[in-house]
Write a protein that holds these residues in place. Structure first.
Motif, short mmCIF file in Angstrom:
data_model
loop_
_atom_site.label_atom_id
_atom_site.label_comp_id
_atom_site.label_asym_id
_atom_site.label_seq_id
_atom_site.Cartn_x
_atom_site.Cartn_y
_atom_site.Cartn_z
N ALA A 133 1.43 -1.27 -0.44
CA ALA A 133 0.09 0.22 0.24
C ALA A 133 1.01 1.25 -0.20
N LEU A 134 2.15 1.22 0.59
CA LEU A 134 2.35 2.22 0.87
C LEU A 134 4.23 2.43 -0.72
N HIS A 135 4.50 1.36 -1.36
CA HIS A 135 5.27 1.74 -2.01
C HIS A 135 4.27 1.63 -3.48
N VAL A 136 3.98 3.26 -3.45
CA VAL A 136 3.41 3.81 -4.63
C VAL A 136 4.15 5.03 -5.27
N GLY A 189 11.55 3.17 -13.04
CA GLY A 189 10.61 3.81 -12.67
C GLY A 189 11.07 4.56 -12.14
N PRO A 190 9.16 5.06 -11.02
CA PRO A 190 9.82 6.41 -10.16
C PRO A 190 9.68 6.21 -8.83
N ARG A 191 10.30 6.55 -8.22
CA ARG A 191 10.74 6.45 -6.61
C ARG A 191 9.36 6.52 -6.20
N PRO A 235 12.35 0.46 -3.70
CA PRO A 235 11.91 -0.43 -2.82
C PRO A 235 12.50 -1.34 -1.96
N ALA A 236 13.90 -1.65 -2.30
CA ALA A 236 14.86 -2.62 -1.24
C ALA A 236 15.37 -2.31 -0.46
N ASP A 261 4.43 -8.58 -7.71
CA ASP A 261 4.08 -7.59 -7.98
C ASP A 261 5.43 -6.31 -9.13
N LYS A 262 4.33 -5.82 -9.95
CA LYS A 262 5.57 -5.30 -11.14
C LYS A 262 6.04 -4.50 -11.13
N LEU A 263 5.57 -3.69 -9.76
CA LEU A 263 6.43 -2.22 -9.24
C LEU A 263 8.24 -2.31 -8.80
N TYR A 264 8.44 -4.06 -8.48
CA TYR A 264 9.66 -4.38 -8.12
C TYR A 264 9.87 -5.17 -9.20
#
Length: 307
Positions: A133-136, A189-191, A235-236, A261-264
């Motif tokens: 939820a936080l990692h956006v 990708g984005p921060r 996010p690592a 999750d594609k953000l990682y």
């Protein structure tokens, strides 16, 4: 290992000062019972009545961190699945005290650093959901932190210096994990928004109703606290705490909930393991009475067991 000293405070904070600040700026709170709660690296905490706490920076570097919390936690809190200490009242310098300060909710529970890793395994899924939820993506003016969420190479010299205090063969094994992380591609990708310092001492646990099939109560996360290192980046840096919180079984639950999750990116977990080396070595170097010393020792053991 040589103990890492806790930074000295540059301002004295005692009950008389806190009471004077409350009387001058929030007189409606000034008559509530005031009790010392904690004195950390960055802030002094006083409990105020049954439901509130006062957070006051104890050194200059912590002042900017508190201002980040005051600005951004009200924005982030509505999307998070766990309670966080959104400031309810703001304080400004006064009565001889040079920094801004805040009154926040008091959350019941115990530090997750006070229970064992096998116990912490019980909230692995909850912590994964919190990070998801936080990692956006964060806005361009999100806080920047020089030691959290940055490329690993930015921490390379500091980590190698700390590793010198670790005896062989553990030093070589930890250095190899670090270097594998360094070799991975950078976060693309984005921060993303990051807690910045989500170790067990910044998590509060409470017993859940019911428990498992054997009737044993499983701990639940009651709150995530201390967002002083709130930032945006890779996010690592946050996911590294999987080795600090959990045993192998809890870490497997944690990773399974997030890996698809594609953000990682594919290299995220290798970088996260390297970040875990950074945190574990730092924490293991704290004095043995510090709550995070045992967390660091546990983290090193987990990393070496995997290696």
């Amino acid at each position: 290992m040589t103990p890492t000293p806790v930074p000295d405070a540059d301002v004295a904070v005692d009950p008389a000062l806190v009471r004077a600040l409350l009387r001058a700026q929030h007189p409606d709170l000034a008559q509530l019972e005031l009790r010392f709660a904690d004195d950390g690296w960055d802030n002094v905490i006083y409990r105020l009545g049954d439901e509130l706490a006062v957070r006051l920076p104890r050194r200059e570097v912590a002042h900017a961190l508190l201002l980040n919390e005051v600005r951004w936690l009200p924005f982030l809190a509505p999307r998070l699945p766990l309670p966080v200490p959104v400031p309810l009242y703001r304080g400004r310098p006064g009565e001889g005290y040079p920094y801004h300060w805040a009154v926040v909710p008091w959350f019941a529970g115990s530090s997750a650093a006070s229970v064992g890793a096998r116990v912490r395994d019980g909230y692995a899924g909850e912590l994964a959901a919190f990070f998801r939820a936080l990692h956006v993506p964060a806005p361009a003016d999100a806080p920047r932190n020089l030691v959290r969420g940055v490329p690993l190479r930015d921490r390379d010299q500091a980590l190698r210096e700390r590793l010198e205090a670790v005896p062989e063969p553990e030093r070589a094994a930890l250095r190899a994990i670090w270097e594998r992380g360094l070799a991975e591609v950078l976060h693309a990708g984005p921060r993303l928004w990051l807690h910045g310092d989500p170790h067990p001492h910044n998590m509060l646990v409470r017993d859940a109703d019911g428990g498992d099939a054997a009737g044993t109560a499983r701990p639940r996360l009651g709150a995530v606290i201390d967002f002083g290192d709130l930032t945006a980046g890779d996010p690592a840096s946050d996911l590294a705490v999987a080795w600090l919180h959990f045993s192998e079984s809890g870490r497997e639950v944690f990773r399974t909930r997030l890996e698809g999750d594609k953000l990682y990116s594919p290299g995220t977990w290798a970088r996260a393991r390297a970040w875990a080396v950074n945190y574990a070595v730092l924490m293991a170097g704290l004095p043995t009475g510090d709550p995070l010393h045992g967390v660091g020792v546990h983290g090193i053991g987990q990393l070496l067991a995997e290696a």
